[in-house]
Design a protein around this motif. Structure first.
Motif, mmCIF file in Angstrom:
data_model
loop_
_atom_site.group_PDB
_atom_site.id
_atom_site.type_symbol
_atom_site.label_atom_id
_atom_site.label_comp_id
_atom_site.label_asym_id
_atom_site.label_seq_id
_atom_site.Cartn_x
_atom_site.Cartn_y
_atom_site.Cartn_z
ATOM 1 N N GLY A 1 0.860 -1.292 0.087
ATOM 2 C CA GLY A 1 -0.019 0.065 -0.228
ATOM 3 C C GLY A 1 0.705 1.243 0.064
ATOM 4 N N GLY A 2 1.944 1.265 -0.771
ATOM 5 C CA GLY A 2 3.107 2.536 -0.719
ATOM 6 C C GLY A 2 3.688 2.579 0.670
ATOM 7 N N GLU A 3 3.590 1.616 1.384
ATOM 8 C CA GLU A 3 4.454 1.874 2.755
ATOM 9 C C GLU A 3 5.241 0.804 2.927
ATOM 10 O OE1 GLU A 3 1.624 2.596 5.877
ATOM 11 O OE2 GLU A 3 0.567 4.282 5.330
ATOM 12 N N ARG A 4 6.491 1.425 3.569
ATOM 13 C CA ARG A 4 7.286 0.065 4.171
ATOM 14 C C ARG A 4 6.856 -0.380 5.331
ATOM 15 N NH1 ARG A 4 13.499 0.891 3.157
ATOM 16 N NH2 ARG A 4 12.625 0.398 1.015
ATOM 17 N N HIS A 5 6.920 -1.850 5.536
ATOM 18 C CA HIS A 5 6.947 -2.420 6.854
ATOM 19 C C HIS A 5 7.957 -3.157 7.356
ATOM 20 C CE1 HIS A 5 2.409 -1.760 6.714
ATOM 21 N NE2 HIS A 5 2.640 -1.909 5.121
ATOM 22 N N TYR A 6 8.044 -2.949 8.735
ATOM 23 C CA TYR A 6 9.093 -3.958 9.568
ATOM 24 C C TYR A 6 8.327 -4.775 10.580
ATOM 25 C CZ TYR A 6 12.501 -0.805 7.549
ATOM 26 O OH TYR A 6 13.410 -0.212 6.624
ATOM 27 N N LEU A 7 8.523 -5.983 10.438
ATOM 28 C CA LEU A 7 7.759 -6.843 11.296
ATOM 29 C C LEU A 7 8.835 -7.817 12.081
ATOM 30 C CD1 LEU A 7 5.154 -7.842 12.421
ATOM 31 C CD2 LEU A 7 5.052 -9.581 10.537
ATOM 32 N N SER A 8 8.887 -7.673 13.520
ATOM 33 C CA SER A 8 9.929 -8.588 14.055
ATOM 34 C C SER A 8 9.399 -9.741 14.327
ATOM 35 C CB SER A 8 9.954 -8.007 15.739
ATOM 36 O OG SER A 8 10.876 -8.615 16.471
ATOM 37 N N VAL A 9 10.409 -10.641 14.060
ATOM 38 C CA VAL A 9 10.009 -12.140 14.126
ATOM 39 C C VAL A 9 10.207 -12.734 15.563
ATOM 40 C CG1 VAL A 9 10.747 -14.481 13.359
ATOM 41 C CG2 VAL A 9 11.024 -12.540 11.820
ATOM 42 N N GLY A 10 10.905 -11.940 16.352
ATOM 43 C CA GLY A 10 10.990 -12.227 17.968
ATOM 44 C C GLY A 10 12.174 -13.524 17.989
ATOM 45 N N LEU A 11 12.963 -13.698 17.169
ATOM 46 C CA LEU A 11 14.016 -14.944 17.240
ATOM 47 C C LEU A 11 15.336 -14.345 16.675
ATOM 48 C CD1 LEU A 11 12.092 -17.727 15.151
ATOM 49 C CD2 LEU A 11 12.194 -17.366 17.628
ATOM 50 N N PRO A 12 16.232 -14.946 17.585
ATOM 51 C CA PRO A 12 17.856 -14.363 17.170
ATOM 52 C C PRO A 12 18.095 -14.873 15.771
ATOM 53 C CG PRO A 12 17.704 -16.462 18.407
ATOM 54 C CD PRO A 12 16.337 -15.928 18.337
ATOM 55 N N ASP A 13 19.328 -14.193 15.285
ATOM 56 C CA ASP A 13 19.860 -14.468 13.922
ATOM 57 C C ASP A 13 20.670 -15.865 13.962
ATOM 58 O OD1 ASP A 13 20.521 -14.343 11.390
ATOM 59 O OD2 ASP A 13 21.792 -12.577 11.351
ATOM 60 N N THR A 14 19.883 -16.967 13.882
ATOM 61 C CA THR A 14 20.554 -18.107 13.922
ATOM 62 C C THR A 14 19.923 -19.129 12.646
ATOM 63 O OG1 THR A 14 18.705 -19.314 15.096
ATOM 64 C CG2 THR A 14 20.677 -18.032 16.417
ATOM 65 N N PRO A 15 20.230 -20.074 12.205
ATOM 66 C CA PRO A 15 20.027 -20.899 11.036
ATOM 67 C C PRO A 15 18.535 -21.387 11.356
ATOM 68 C CG PRO A 15 22.312 -21.646 11.600
ATOM 69 C CD PRO A 15 21.987 -20.625 12.618
ATOM 70 N N THR A 16 18.299 -21.870 12.467
ATOM 71 C CA THR A 16 16.776 -22.019 13.074
ATOM 72 C C THR A 16 16.006 -20.723 12.852
ATOM 73 O OG1 THR A 16 17.661 -23.937 14.312
ATOM 74 C CG2 THR A 16 15.272 -23.120 14.599
ATOM 75 N N GLY A 17 16.437 -19.778 13.300
ATOM 76 C CA GLY A 17 15.622 -18.665 13.394
ATOM 77 C C GLY A 17 15.470 -18.085 11.949
ATOM 78 N N ARG A 18 16.159 -18.127 11.027
ATOM 79 C CA ARG A 18 16.254 -17.862 9.656
ATOM 80 C C ARG A 18 15.118 -18.829 9.104
ATOM 81 N NH1 ARG A 18 18.890 -13.558 6.539
ATOM 82 N NH2 ARG A 18 20.232 -12.562 8.277
ATOM 83 N N MET A 19 15.056 -19.998 9.242
ATOM 84 C CA MET A 19 14.176 -20.881 8.645
ATOM 85 C C MET A 19 12.489 -20.425 9.036
ATOM 86 S SD MET A 19 15.857 -24.676 9.161
ATOM 87 C CE MET A 19 14.480 -25.447 8.347
ATOM 88 N N VAL A 20 12.568 -20.194 10.268
ATOM 89 C CA VAL A 20 10.979 -19.763 10.884
ATOM 90 C C VAL A 20 10.825 -18.642 10.155
ATOM 91 C CG1 VAL A 20 9.773 -18.916 12.800
ATOM 92 C CG2 VAL A 20 11.483 -21.097 12.975
ATOM 93 N N ALA A 21 11.934 -17.480 10.127
ATOM 94 C CA ALA A 21 11.598 -16.021 9.600
ATOM 95 C C ALA A 21 11.230 -16.340 8.005
ATOM 96 C CB ALA A 21 12.762 -15.439 9.554
ATOM 97 N N GLN A 22 11.737 -17.247 7.366
ATOM 98 C CA GLN A 22 11.495 -17.257 6.103
ATOM 99 C C GLN A 22 10.229 -17.890 5.372
ATOM 100 O OE1 GLN A 22 13.569 -16.034 3.486
ATOM 101 N NE2 GLN A 22 11.812 -16.458 2.282
ATOM 102 N N GLN A 23 9.692 -18.790 6.487
ATOM 103 C CA GLN A 23 8.599 -19.360 6.528
ATOM 104 C C GLN A 23 7.342 -18.247 6.542
ATOM 105 O OE1 GLN A 23 8.326 -22.452 9.301
ATOM 106 N NE2 GLN A 23 9.592 -24.046 7.982
#
Length: 383
Positions: A35-57
């Motif tokens: 809608g013409g706006e940039r959004h940032y949404l926290s995943v609530g997880l640390p930057d780890t391989p497992t966290g990346r998998m959850v964030a990507q899903q």
């Protein structure tokens, strides 16, 4: 770490609905435009391989919803509420559970007699007590007072307090509910053959020795009876004596026979010391020389039972000793009084308290405390 590749338009810009996984201060976020706006949404997880998998899903779910027109503008659908901490209600261990662990720690380090007469006895008390929880400490105290005599009741409560003190140190429980309870149990003064000084007279001593010599059933024990009167040793020390402990000039006491859950066993060390040396005088040398079998081995017991086993002083006291004293008309006193008789007669002969204490394995303070009545009978000399 690098985020996964995202689809690009020919111009190089991210296509509509592209959601990127980025890291900010080592925490993962989702970044996208809608809608013409940039959004940032926290995943609530640390930057780890497992966290990346959850964030990507989650990024794929948002991207799919944008492209299909099902995007949730409130973002509630894409926010995962933090998991509620699991509240675990810790159940306090029961007293039998703590006691079992406590006994496992203590059994290898306590004396066999202490294990048998202390820990095993208290295990039996605990098994009969209907109350098993720490919160029932007062009920357990009341049960002990009504079902046990004062002395074993006090020992039982003291044992449970020691157990809980150990459990508290090891973070098994928060507090010791038995702390100080044993102080409310008053023990009436009773006769104790270790401290109740009631020695035999010289005439009684000789009569007892002669009584064993002339008894058709119990003459076998005459050397033992003589030895107890001549050395003042404890019966358990005489029972554990082997011929290897007899030298030309001394007797080395360094072990004793004690009762354990496995029967009578030989224990290294004595009641109050590791070992002690007792000098052999002419009287004692004649006794030992006459008593020693010609084929005796160094490892053989000096005073075995008639069956060749460790002496059972309970049986000896209740049968032979009791029968001989009754036959002689001598007031009954336990064999332990032979020790008190030796000490008393030594003091009457003017031997110093420190020397007597050294011979029998007590401190001079103990000799003075328990034999003060005997010493008080000495007359003040005329100077």
């Amino acid at each position: 770490m690098h985020s996964p590749e995202t689809p690009k338009t020919p111009s190089g810009k991210a296509s509509k609905g592209t959601v990127k996984v980025i890291a900010s201060h080592d925490r993962l976020q989702l970044r996208f435009r809608y809608g013409g706006e940039r959004h940032y949404l926290s995943v609530g997880l640390p930057d780890t391989p497992t966290g990346r998998m959850v964030a990507q899903q989650r990024a794929s779910q948002i991207q799919l919803d944008i492209l299909s027109g099902n995007f949730d503008t409130t973002l509630a659908k894409y926010k995962t509420a933090p998991a509620e901490p699991v509240k675990i209600k810790l159940t306090a261990p029961s007293i039998p559970e703590l006691w079992e662990k406590f006994c496992e720690v203590k059994e290898p380090v306590v004396a066999p007699g202490t294990w048998r007469n202390g820990y095993c006895v208290n295990t039996s008390h605990l098994g009969r007590c209907p109350h098993k929880q720490l919160k029932d400490a007062q009920k357990i105290f009341d049960w002990a007072m009504t079902h046990l005599n004062p002395d074993p009741a006090k020992r039982f409560i003291q044992a449970l307090s020691s157990c809980c003190r150990w459990a508290k140190r090891n973070d098994l429980i928060d507090q010791n509910p038995f702390e100080g309870l044993s102080g409310d149990i008053k023990i009436p003064k009773t006769s104790d053959d270790r401290t109740d000084i009631d020695p035999f007279s010289r005439a009684e001593r000789q009569a007892i020795i002669s009584g064993f010599e002339n008894n058709q059933y119990y003459a076998y024990y005459t050397p033992l009876v003589r030895f107890l009167f001549c050395t003042g040793c404890r019966p358990s020390e005489a029972a554990g004596l082997q011929w290897k402990h007899i030298t030309t000039d001394d007797i080395i006491f360094d072990q004793a026979v004690v009762d354990s859950v496995r029967g009578r066993v030989l224990k290294d060390g004595l009641k109050t010391q590791l070992k002690r040396k007792f000098p052999i005088n002419k009287q004692l040398r004649q006794l030992l020389t006459a008593h020693r079998p010609s084929q005796a081995k160094r490892s053989d017991l000096v005073f075995p039972s008639s069956e060749g086993q460790f002496m059972n002083f309970h049986n000896f006291r209740n049968r032979g000793w009791s029968a001989v004293l009754e036959e002689l008309g001598i007031r009954y006193r336990k064999p332990y009084q032979a020790r008190h008789t030796f000490i008393t007669h030594c003091l009457e002969e003017g031997i110093s308290v420190s020397q007597v204490a050294k011979w029998v394995g007590n401190s001079p303070e103990i000799i003075m405390k328990h034999y003060a009545g005997t010493l008080a009978r000495f007359q003040v000399p005329e100077i």
